[in-house]
Design a protein around this motif. Sequence first.
Motif, short mmCIF file in Angstrom:
data_model
loop_
_atom_site.label_atom_id
_atom_site.label_comp_id
_atom_site.label_asym_id
_atom_site.label_seq_id
_atom_site.Cartn_x
_atom_site.Cartn_y
_atom_site.Cartn_z
N ILE A 86 0.84 -1.20 0.00
CA ILE A 86 0.00 0.00 0.00
C ILE A 86 0.87 1.25 0.00
N PHE A 87 0.45 2.30 -0.71
CA PHE A 87 1.23 3.51 -0.85
C PHE A 87 1.30 4.26 0.49
N PHE A 88 2.30 5.13 0.59
CA PHE A 88 2.54 5.87 1.83
C PHE A 88 1.32 6.64 2.30
N ASP A 89 0.76 7.49 1.42
CA ASP A 89 -0.34 8.35 1.85
C ASP A 89 -1.59 7.55 2.18
N ALA A 90 -1.87 6.51 1.40
CA ALA A 90 -3.04 5.68 1.68
C ALA A 90 -2.86 4.93 3.00
N GLY A 91 -1.69 4.39 3.22
CA GLY A 91 -1.42 3.67 4.46
C GLY A 91 -1.54 4.57 5.68
N LEU A 92 -1.02 5.78 5.56
CA LEU A 92 -1.08 6.72 6.67
C LEU A 92 -2.52 7.09 7.01
N VAL A 93 -3.33 7.31 5.98
CA VAL A 93 -4.74 7.66 6.20
C VAL A 93 -5.48 6.52 6.88
N VAL A 94 -5.28 5.30 6.41
CA VAL A 94 -5.98 4.14 6.99
C VAL A 94 -5.53 3.89 8.42
N PHE A 95 -4.25 4.11 8.70
CA PHE A 95 -3.70 3.82 10.02
C PHE A 95 -3.92 4.94 11.02
N LEU A 96 -4.32 6.11 10.56
CA LEU A 96 -4.42 7.28 11.43
C LEU A 96 -5.27 7.04 12.68
N GLY A 111 6.95 6.40 9.38
CA GLY A 111 8.27 6.07 8.82
C GLY A 111 8.30 4.70 8.18
N ALA A 112 7.54 3.76 8.73
CA ALA A 112 7.47 2.43 8.13
C ALA A 112 6.83 2.49 6.75
N PHE A 113 5.73 3.23 6.62
CA PHE A 113 5.10 3.39 5.31
C PHE A 113 6.05 4.07 4.33
N ALA A 114 6.78 5.09 4.81
CA ALA A 114 7.72 5.80 3.94
C ALA A 114 8.84 4.89 3.47
N ALA A 115 9.36 4.06 4.36
CA ALA A 115 10.46 3.16 4.01
C ALA A 115 10.04 2.13 2.97
N MET A 116 8.91 1.52 3.19
CA MET A 116 8.44 0.49 2.26
C MET A 116 8.08 1.10 0.91
N HIS A 117 7.45 2.27 0.92
CA HIS A 117 7.04 2.92 -0.32
C HIS A 117 8.24 3.31 -1.17
N ALA A 118 9.32 3.75 -0.52
CA ALA A 118 10.47 4.26 -1.26
C ALA A 118 11.38 3.15 -1.79
N MET A 119 11.50 2.05 -1.05
CA MET A 119 12.60 1.13 -1.32
C MET A 119 12.21 -0.25 -1.82
#
Length: 475
Positions: free
Chosen positions: A123-133, A156-164
């Motif tokens: 799941i993308f960073f922004d979508a994951g952050l919204v769902v997890f908020l 940070g976990a969403f950012a790491a997975m999305h980027a790498m």
Amino acid sequence: MEAIEPAYGTAVLLLIAAGAVALLLLLIMKFKLHAFVSLVLVSVVTALAVGFPVADIPDVLMFGFSDTLGSVALLVAFGVMLGRLLEVSGGAQVLADTLVNRFGERRAPLALGIAALLFGFPIFFDAGLVVFLPIILTVARRFGGSLLLYALPAAGAFAAMHAMTPPHPGPVAAADVLGGSIGVTMLVGIPVAVVAWYVGVMLVSRWMGARIHIPIPEVLFGEARDSNGRASGERGEDGAEAAPGRPAPSFGLVLLLLLLPLVLISLNTVTDTLVTAGTLDEGAGWVQFLSLLGTTPVALLITVLVAIALLARPRASSMSDVTATLDESLGPICSIILITGAGGMFGGVLELSGIGGALSDSLSDLGMSLIVQAFLISALLRVAQGSATVALTTAAGLIAGPVANAGLGDFQIALLVIAVAAGATVLSHVNDSGFWLVSRFFGMDEKTTLKTWTVMETTLGLSAFLVAGGLWLVV
């Protein structure tokens, strides 16, 4: 739109970009001008300074604004609706209690981060952050202390997975441009992302949380209401106090609602990856249908509808109560959406100014190790124009020639992809729409966001680069 032919050299364009950032920070932090107004004003001034024809400036402004708003508005709106339904029904509390009971209070931030790493794989960073908020905010509200202790490990976990890590589009595109294997890039990227997350995010968040107190924002937490739509303690028409709400949903139902968008979005992510690899035919009807279901706004829309049917409606007196709850959830996010869109506008102006191309030409032959070159080019492009995706794909294109000439194996190319992704992660600041999304979701002002989110993104990127660089020296 396409970037204009630069009217100035790279040095002048970089000075204009630096001056624009400085002016923006001055307006917001010194003169307390609203961030949305400041971003639009500085975008106009920057567009004039770099030499866009005056008649083209409205289109230039809309390029970044509409692109960002088109992706963020629906995502944030549906995500906050889902979060509000989870919160008022007690679902977020059920999930938080289960999480804490399994891992314990002291390990709650670690548990949030590990869960976000797993959710963040497809799941993308922004979508994951919204769902997890709602889960982040509920856990933080239960235990108190700084929000950073709980928010940064997950974000940070969403950012790491999305980027790498494939199947996210950035590393997939970079691996494809560099002629590497997407499978090998995934196998290398996942452990590197996890190590970088623990060192650059988890440990850093503990240090920051102990020193910087961020209170729990009211993005989701409105006034608690019962099944009749009355606030707790509010009296009905007969003068009687509102009855307690109906039983909270089960953990299984809440987990289903969180997994549903994950599964749907995975359909799009995986099919796109297989199409890129040539395994699936992009024109096949069933492939297009799966991609449609997995488009983030559609996936969240389906999830909200399921949440209304299974979570909200059985616990409300009428559908009007559910509609009122959803309507209340949208009010606080108007500012978030507009400011994030304006951040995309500013980044879009810098992107179309030609600064990326001019900088790329200047950096194309740095005469240093390929992995260091990959990181530095990507990092400078990230800082100059804001978009991590543009920085990642541009940097990969710039080093594609030397990589082909070097005859590197798939493992080394995977390390280069990670280095490029690490450079595209560092120094998220005011020309990055993600900076504004995090700032507004977590209720932080610009100065605090620079001291927390920007620093954490930088330590995450540097950690990933150091791990990749160490492996590069070994092989």
